[in-house]
Scaffold this motif. Structure first.
Motif, PDB file in Angstrom:
ATOM      1  N   SER A  76       0.817  -1.212   0.000  1.00  9.14           N
ATOM      2  CA  SER A  76       0.000   0.000   0.000  1.00  9.14           C
ATOM      3  C   SER A  76       0.854   1.267   0.000  1.00  9.14           C
ATOM      4  CB  SER A  76      -0.922   0.001   1.223  1.00  9.14           C
ATOM      5  OG  SER A  76      -1.634   1.211   1.320  1.00  9.14           O
ATOM      6  N   MET A  77       1.847   1.303   0.877  1.00 10.01           N
ATOM      7  CA  MET A  77       2.669   2.501   0.993  1.00 10.01           C
ATOM      8  C   MET A  77       3.552   2.721  -0.234  1.00 10.01           C
ATOM      9  SD  MET A  77       1.903   3.966   3.868  1.00 10.01           S
ATOM     10  CE  MET A  77       3.303   5.015   4.280  1.00 10.01           C
ATOM     11  N   GLY A  80       1.322   3.847  -3.063  1.00 12.14           N
ATOM     12  CA  GLY A  80       0.936   5.230  -2.798  1.00 12.14           C
ATOM     13  C   GLY A  80       2.068   6.200  -3.097  1.00 12.14           C
ATOM     14  N   SER A  81       3.291   5.820  -2.725  1.00  5.88           N
ATOM     15  CA  SER A  81       4.444   6.670  -3.003  1.00  5.88           C
ATOM     16  C   SER A  81       4.662   6.824  -4.500  1.00  5.88           C
ATOM     17  CB  SER A  81       5.698   6.074  -2.347  1.00  5.88           C
ATOM     18  OG  SER A  81       6.856   6.819  -2.693  1.00  5.88           O
ATOM     19  N   LEU A  83       2.431   6.486  -6.990  1.00  9.92           N
ATOM     20  CA  LEU A  83       1.378   7.288  -7.597  1.00  9.92           C
ATOM     21  C   LEU A  83       1.510   8.766  -7.227  1.00  9.92           C
ATOM     22  CD1 LEU A  83      -1.704   4.927  -7.091  1.00  9.92           C
ATOM     23  CD2 LEU A  83      -0.419   5.345  -9.197  1.00  9.92           C
ATOM     24  N   ALA A  84       1.870   9.031  -5.968  1.00  7.55           N
ATOM     25  CA  ALA A  84       2.025  10.421  -5.541  1.00  7.55           C
ATOM     26  C   ALA A  84       3.162  11.099  -6.304  1.00  7.55           C
ATOM     27  CB  ALA A  84       2.293  10.479  -4.036  1.00  7.55           C
TER      28      ALA A  84
END
Length: 249
Positions: A76-77, A80-81, A83-84
């Motif tokens: 998940s992290m 998320g990193s 995509l961000a």
């Protein structure tokens, strides 16, 4: 163009035609991802195993829950990193294209903004017209100046999405290790729980000190912040586990 931008870093390779800047490593960004990942892995995992231990789960169940949590957090992290970072890079490029179009469509207004920016950075008034003329004489130089001063995008390189994601994934695993390792040892659940708390607090102190060293902040203050977060998480997790244990009794 008055839009301000903080965060993404773009190389001065804003040549004619808006050529895409090349990507490279950025220690500041990697440090941010590493600290975020370690903190998330440590705090979330110590809270989880604390709650599991006090809710009278079996040793094996705690290991399964802990490892599952680490795996889910890592995926998940890191996603998320990634995509961000890609979103930020895309937005930076869009802002640069918009700035380029503004210079082409309304050069007089943009030239006036150059003067305002020169005044803001402390250029003496008598020389501002000459400096502005020098800057606006070349479109690539003009664009580079506006990108740096109006958008706040400074030299160097964009962030690298894949490297950020890998850094985040590794950091989550590293941060999750102190509260998980004791439960993998041939010791009782109670001993594993207490050891997990102790190792997590020690890890939080060490990571906090490292953050303080790299960022120049007070070591004791940085260490204390991390230790308090880990302690709060363990306390909350333990309280929830204890309450669930009573309900299931």
């Amino acid at each position: 163009m008055s839009t301000k931008l903080r965060g993404g870093r773009v190389r001065d390779g804003l040549k004619a035609g808006g050529r895409r800047p090349r990507l490279s490593l950025n220690f500041r960004v990697l440090l941010r991802e590493a600290i975020f990942g370690v903190n998330d892995g440590l705090v979330a995992t110590v809270g989880l195993v604390s709650g599991e231990a006090l809710s009278h789960q079996s040793h094996g169940s705690i290991i399964i829950a802990g490892l599952s949590s680490v795996g889910a957090a890592m995926v998940s992290m890191s996603v998320g990193s990634y995509l961000a970072t890609t979103s930020q890079n895309d937005w930076v490029r869009q802002q640069i294209r918009q700035q380029q179009e503004d210079i082409a469509r309304q050069p007089h207004q943009e030239a006036e903004e150059v003067e305002d920016l020169l005044e803001d950075i402390g250029i003496p008034d008598p020389v501002i017209p000459d400096v502005r003329k020098t800057i606006t004489a070349s479109r690539p130089r003009w664009l580079k100046f506006m990108v740096r001063e109006a958008l706040g995008v400074h030299p160097s390189h964009e962030e690298t999405p894949l490297v950020n994601a890998i850094t985040m994934a590794v950091a989550v695993v590293v941060g999750s290790s102190p509260p998980i390792i004791p439960f993998l040892l041939p010791i009782s659940t109670i001993w594993a729980r207490d050891l997990a708390w102790a190792l997590s607090i020690m890890a939080a102190l060490v990571v906090g000190a490292l953050k303080g060293k790299f960022t120049g902040s007070a070591l004791w203050k940085s260490s204390l912040q991390f230790a308090i977060l880990a302690s709060l998480s363990a306390t909350v997790g333990a309280a929830i586990g204890w309450a669930l244990g009573l309900l299931g009794a």
